[in-house]
Design a protein around this motif. Structure first.
Motif, PDB file in Angstrom:
ATOM      1  N   LEU A 259      57.488  27.801  79.601  1.00 17.55           N
ATOM      2  CA  LEU A 259      58.502  27.910  80.252  1.00 17.55           C
ATOM      3  C   LEU A 259      58.691  27.422  81.557  1.00 17.55           C
ATOM      4  O   LEU A 259      59.553  26.863  82.246  1.00 17.55           O
ATOM      5  CB  LEU A 259      59.193  29.590  80.194  1.00 17.55           C
ATOM      6  CG  LEU A 259      59.492  30.055  78.914  1.00 17.55           C
ATOM      7  CD1 LEU A 259      59.884  31.599  79.077  1.00 17.55           C
ATOM      8  CD2 LEU A 259      60.599  29.223  78.140  1.00 17.55           C
ATOM      9  N   THR A 260      57.645  27.893  82.454  1.00 13.89           N
ATOM     10  CA  THR A 260      57.368  27.477  83.844  1.00 13.89           C
ATOM     11  C   THR A 260      57.179  25.857  83.741  1.00 13.89           C
ATOM     12  O   THR A 260      57.892  25.019  84.650  1.00 13.89           O
ATOM     13  CB  THR A 260      56.167  27.959  84.310  1.00 13.89           C
ATOM     14  OG1 THR A 260      56.253  29.491  84.352  1.00 13.89           O
ATOM     15  CG2 THR A 260      56.034  27.508  85.927  1.00 13.89           C
ATOM     16  N   ALA A 261      56.727  25.276  82.867  1.00 18.68           N
ATOM     17  CA  ALA A 261      56.460  23.608  82.751  1.00 18.68           C
ATOM     18  C   ALA A 261      58.015  23.098  82.388  1.00 18.68           C
ATOM     19  O   ALA A 261      58.165  22.229  82.976  1.00 18.68           O
ATOM     20  CB  ALA A 261      55.468  23.388  81.438  1.00 18.68           C
ATOM     21  N   TYR A 262      58.643  23.757  81.529  1.00 16.90           N
ATOM     22  CA  TYR A 262      59.839  23.346  81.127  1.00 16.90           C
ATOM     23  C   TYR A 262      60.798  23.424  82.414  1.00 16.90           C
ATOM     24  O   TYR A 262      61.584  22.419  82.675  1.00 16.90           O
ATOM     25  CB  TYR A 262      60.695  24.120  80.196  1.00 16.90           C
ATOM     26  CG  TYR A 262      59.989  24.158  78.667  1.00 16.90           C
ATOM     27  CD1 TYR A 262      59.168  23.020  78.322  1.00 16.90           C
ATOM     28  CD2 TYR A 262      60.209  25.096  77.811  1.00 16.90           C
ATOM     29  CE1 TYR A 262      58.553  22.971  77.095  1.00 16.90           C
ATOM     30  CE2 TYR A 262      59.250  25.202  76.640  1.00 16.90           C
ATOM     31  CZ  TYR A 262      58.696  23.979  76.391  1.00 16.90           C
ATOM     32  OH  TYR A 262      57.915  24.214  75.060  1.00 16.90           O
ATOM     33  N   GLU A 263      60.758  24.401  82.949  1.00 14.89           N
ATOM     34  CA  GLU A 263      61.588  24.398  84.222  1.00 14.89           C
ATOM     35  C   GLU A 263      61.347  23.543  85.146  1.00 14.89           C
ATOM     36  O   GLU A 263      62.212  22.839  86.086  1.00 14.89           O
ATOM     37  CB  GLU A 263      61.621  25.714  85.039  1.00 14.89           C
ATOM     38  CG  GLU A 263      62.343  26.083  86.126  1.00 14.89           C
ATOM     39  CD  GLU A 263      61.982  27.388  86.798  1.00 14.89           C
ATOM     40  OE1 GLU A 263      62.622  27.777  87.849  1.00 14.89           O
ATOM     41  OE2 GLU A 263      61.175  28.243  86.415  1.00 14.89           O
ATOM     42  N   GLU A 264      60.042  23.170  85.536  1.00 16.80           N
ATOM     43  CA  GLU A 264      59.623  22.154  86.294  1.00 16.80           C
ATOM     44  C   GLU A 264      59.712  20.837  86.214  1.00 16.80           C
ATOM     45  O   GLU A 264      60.239  19.904  86.618  1.00 16.80           O
ATOM     46  CB  GLU A 264      58.173  22.070  86.757  1.00 16.80           C
ATOM     47  CG  GLU A 264      57.470  23.557  87.652  1.00 16.80           C
ATOM     48  CD  GLU A 264      58.174  23.521  88.969  1.00 16.80           C
ATOM     49  OE1 GLU A 264      58.609  22.393  89.334  1.00 16.80           O
ATOM     50  OE2 GLU A 264      58.558  24.723  89.374  1.00 16.80           O
ATOM     51  N   ALA A 265      59.913  20.581  84.775  1.00 18.45           N
ATOM     52  CA  ALA A 265      60.116  19.155  84.058  1.00 18.45           C
ATOM     53  C   ALA A 265      61.609  18.712  83.918  1.00 18.45           C
ATOM     54  O   ALA A 265      61.946  17.626  84.122  1.00 18.45           O
ATOM     55  CB  ALA A 265      59.092  19.075  82.763  1.00 18.45           C
ATOM     56  N   LEU A 266      62.130  19.899  83.731  1.00 18.71           N
ATOM     57  CA  LEU A 266      63.633  19.678  83.514  1.00 18.71           C
ATOM     58  C   LEU A 266      64.690  19.876  84.650  1.00 18.71           C
ATOM     59  O   LEU A 266      65.812  20.036  84.542  1.00 18.71           O
ATOM     60  CB  LEU A 266      64.073  20.328  82.195  1.00 18.71           C
ATOM     61  CG  LEU A 266      63.405  20.279  80.899  1.00 18.71           C
ATOM     62  CD1 LEU A 266      63.929  20.782  79.651  1.00 18.71           C
ATOM     63  CD2 LEU A 266      63.712  18.493  80.511  1.00 18.71           C
ATOM     64  N   LYS A 267      64.201  19.784  85.733  1.00 19.70           N
ATOM     65  CA  LYS A 267      65.008  20.070  87.077  1.00 19.70           C
ATOM     66  C   LYS A 267      66.059  18.659  87.255  1.00 19.70           C
ATOM     67  O   LYS A 267      65.719  17.629  86.806  1.00 19.70           O
ATOM     68  CB  LYS A 267      64.238  20.354  88.330  1.00 19.70           C
ATOM     69  CG  LYS A 267      63.500  21.588  88.673  1.00 19.70           C
ATOM     70  CD  LYS A 267      62.674  21.537  89.681  1.00 19.70           C
ATOM     71  CE  LYS A 267      62.148  23.099  89.957  1.00 19.70           C
ATOM     72  NZ  LYS A 267      61.400  22.964  91.307  1.00 19.70           N
ATOM     73  N   GLY A 268      67.095  18.957  87.761  1.00 22.66           N
ATOM     74  CA  GLY A 268      68.140  18.049  88.196  1.00 22.66           C
ATOM     75  C   GLY A 268      69.135  17.739  86.949  1.00 22.66           C
ATOM     76  O   GLY A 268      68.700  18.132  85.857  1.00 22.66           O
TER      77      GLY A 268
END
Length: 299
Positions: A259-268
């Motif tokens: 989930l942390t990786a998703y949050e960082e990857a899908l910003k913007g």
């Protein structure tokens, strides 16, 4: 009648002789009694004195403080700036016997001339001595120089039977023909002193700047070292916490990290990713993986 006429002239002569044998000494003077030029009596206290009529001569001397002004005296101090100085001296006759013997028949005029020569020579000697500059002569040290002149003049005036009470330097001027040259020399000296002061100031500023730069580098180096130590300790603590969390519930830890990786990857708002659908990155986004995760968590 004849006897009376004979006694009257004798009486008159006797009275005249008696009166001529008496002299009065004023409190403002001293007296020498001379007989054929030889000193027979010295009277320094005020009152009535006696002498031998027709043979003795009374010579009177001032017992008050006298003054003498000098002509302009040119002196050359240690800094080679010629100065013109006039002075005055206060003196008194201290020993009338020595005074009479020293001046001879020249009288007070000779004494003043001799004293003026003594004063002039001592002014030149003191003000022209090593270490005495024109600035010293014009500074508060001037009083010490005047005392020195008085002491030296008094020691030499004692041979004349005189006592030098005080010496004062009055005007101190530059000779007119040397004024411009002296002024330019003074300006040059002040410029040199200003240059020296600026050079010393710049040297001091460079020392302060170098010390400040070294202190800055030392503080910055220590701060960086402490920061690296703290960062290392923080990373170690973080890894320890992650390791503990992973050991307690491995599946939940992997889920949280995803989930942390998703949050960082899908910003913007316009984030775009091109990946294979069966990539492990999307494991927790698939519905079947989500159901397996829920089933695995059921008791």
């Amino acid at each position: 009648m004849r006897k009376t006429g004979f006694l009257i002239p004798i009486l008159v002569i006797a009275i005249a002789a008696m009166l001529s044998a008496i002299f009065i000494v004023d409190e403002r003077e001293k007296v020498l009694v001379l007989r054929f030029g030889q000193i027979k009596q010295t009277v320094t206290d005020p009152g009535i004195g006696f002498k031998v009529p027709l043979l003795d001569e009374v010579v009177r001397f001032e017992d008050r403080i006298l003054s003498l002004e000098t002509e302009l005296i040119e002196v050359t101090p240690a800094d080679d700036r010629r100065l013109e100085i006039d002075a005055f001296v206060l003196y008194r006759i201290d020993n009338i016997v020595q005074y009479r013997q020293a001046i001879g028949v020249g009288g007070e005029r000779q004494a003043r001339s001799d004293l003026s020569g003594i004063l002039e020579s001592q002014i030149r000697a003191v003000l022209g001595s090593q270490g005495v500059t024109s600035n010293t002569i014009l500074s508060p040290e001037r009083s010490a120089l005047m005392d020195q002149i008085r002491e030296r003049s008094d020691a030499r005036a004692a041979a004349l039977g005189l006592k030098v009470v005080d010496v004062r330097l009055r005007q101190t001027n530059l000779p007119e023909q040397n004024f411009d040259a002296t002024l330019q020399r003074m300006i040059a000296e002040r410029d040199r002193e200003a240059t020296d002061e600026r050079a010393r100031g710049q040297e001091a500023a460079q020392r302060v700047t170098a010390l400040a730069d070294r202190t800055y580098e030392e503080i910055l180096s220590e701060a960086r070292r402490d920061a690296r130590i703290i960062e290392g300790e923080a990373d170690a603590e973080r890894n320890r916490i992650f390791a503990n969390a992973y050991g307690r519930n491995q599946e939940f830890f992997e889920f949280y990290r995803s989930l942390t990786a998703y949050e960082e990857a899908l910003k913007g708002q316009n984030s775009t990713m091109v990946m294979s659908p069966d990539s492990e990155f999307f494991n927790y986004l698939r519905s079947d993986q989500g159901r397996r995760s829920e089933e695995g968590e059921r008791p």
